[in-house]
Write an enzyme that holds these catalytic residues in place. Structure first.
Site, mmCIF file in Angstrom:
data_model
loop_
_atom_site.group_PDB
_atom_site.id
_atom_site.type_symbol
_atom_site.label_atom_id
_atom_site.label_comp_id
_atom_site.label_asym_id
_atom_site.label_seq_id
_atom_site.Cartn_x
_atom_site.Cartn_y
_atom_site.Cartn_z
ATOM 1 N N VAL A 123 0.916 -1.384 -0.059
ATOM 2 C CA VAL A 123 -0.073 0.163 -0.049
ATOM 3 C C VAL A 123 0.866 1.116 0.008
ATOM 4 C CG1 VAL A 123 -1.770 1.387 1.403
ATOM 5 C CG2 VAL A 123 -2.022 -1.175 0.945
ATOM 6 N N LYS A 124 0.607 2.083 -0.914
ATOM 7 C CA LYS A 124 1.420 3.215 -0.899
ATOM 8 C C LYS A 124 0.788 4.541 -0.481
ATOM 9 C CE LYS A 124 4.315 5.032 -4.997
ATOM 10 N NZ LYS A 124 4.389 5.042 -6.372
ATOM 11 N N LEU A 125 1.319 5.203 0.399
ATOM 12 C CA LEU A 125 0.790 6.224 1.122
ATOM 13 C C LEU A 125 1.621 7.480 0.810
ATOM 14 C CD1 LEU A 125 0.838 3.991 4.308
ATOM 15 C CD2 LEU A 125 -1.623 4.868 3.078
#
Ligand code: G3P
Length: 217
Positions: free
Chosen positions: A82-84
């Protein structure tokens, strides 16, 4: 150094994977928009294509919604990361997703301080953007070197995922500094194999071989 491919084009990923060059894939909302495809569908397809980590970016700006989006993305496949964004809210979401055993990639990192915060929040990867710093006349490679020093100083496990790579020289510099991963557009990845002396040498070998009149098969 691991190579990730920075694209949402599945045909390009498949071609490079065939040559054993793809350790993972990174996408972002701009690359998804460029592909013109459904986000969840394309992420699932990429995850089926390769075994390595596939970064898919949340689009919410507040931590609770980022966490909910992140959990939904992580359900798509075991290899989703998951890219944040590197914001205060993004760091809160990173902490929560890490605690839920979900891999994270904290993106849009432009300073060593930001990278240090991502590492402290438990990020699996942090993505410093080289080319966008270069665009401003700031040496993007210095950020990679500074992050390497900071992470080594304190023994952080967070991997430096060098991003916004625009040239073969960027890749070489990252490897010399010790970035853990370089995420590279397909065109740049293909450029790495090129050298004019390789072409010239091969031309000479082929011409001399023809003169022998022999064939191997
Ligand atoms: O991985 C981030 C990358 O896609 C950004 O690259 O060239 O848009 O700065 P660029």
């Amino acid at each position: 150094m691991k190579f990730f491919v920075d694209t949402a084009e599945t045909s390009e990923i498949a071609e490079l994977a065939e040559a054993g060059l793809v350790d993972g894939v990174t996408t972002n909302p701009s690359l998804i928009a460029k592909s013109g495809r459904d986000f969840l569908e394309v992420v699932k397809e990429i995850c089926d294509l390769i075994d390595g980590p596939v970064s898919a970016e949340v689009t919410a700006l507040e931590a609770p919604a980022m966490i909910a989006e992140g959990k939904k993305l992580a359900e798509l496949a075991d290899n989703v990361v998951v890219k944040l964004p590197l914001t205060f809210e993004g760091l809160k979401a990173c902490q929560a997703l890490t605690a839920a055993n979900i891999q994270t990639n904290v993106t849009l990192c432009f300073s060593a301080n930001q990278g240090l915060l991502a590492a402290k929040a438990g990020a699996t990867y942090v993505s410093p953007f080289i080319g966008r710093l270069d665009d401003l006349g700031v040496d993007g490679m210095e950020l990679i070197a500074n992050l390497r020093t900071v992470f080594d100083n304190y023994g952080f496990d967070t991997q430096i995922l060098a991003a916004s790579i625009r040239s073969a020289d960027h890749v070489q510099q990252c490897a010399l500094i010790g970035a853990d991963v370089a995420t590279v557009p397909p065109s740049v990845l293909k450029d790495l194999v090129k050298h004019q002396l390789t072409d010239k040498g091969l031309e000479a070998f082929m011409s001399d071989w023809q003169k022998t009149g022999q064939s191997i098969l």
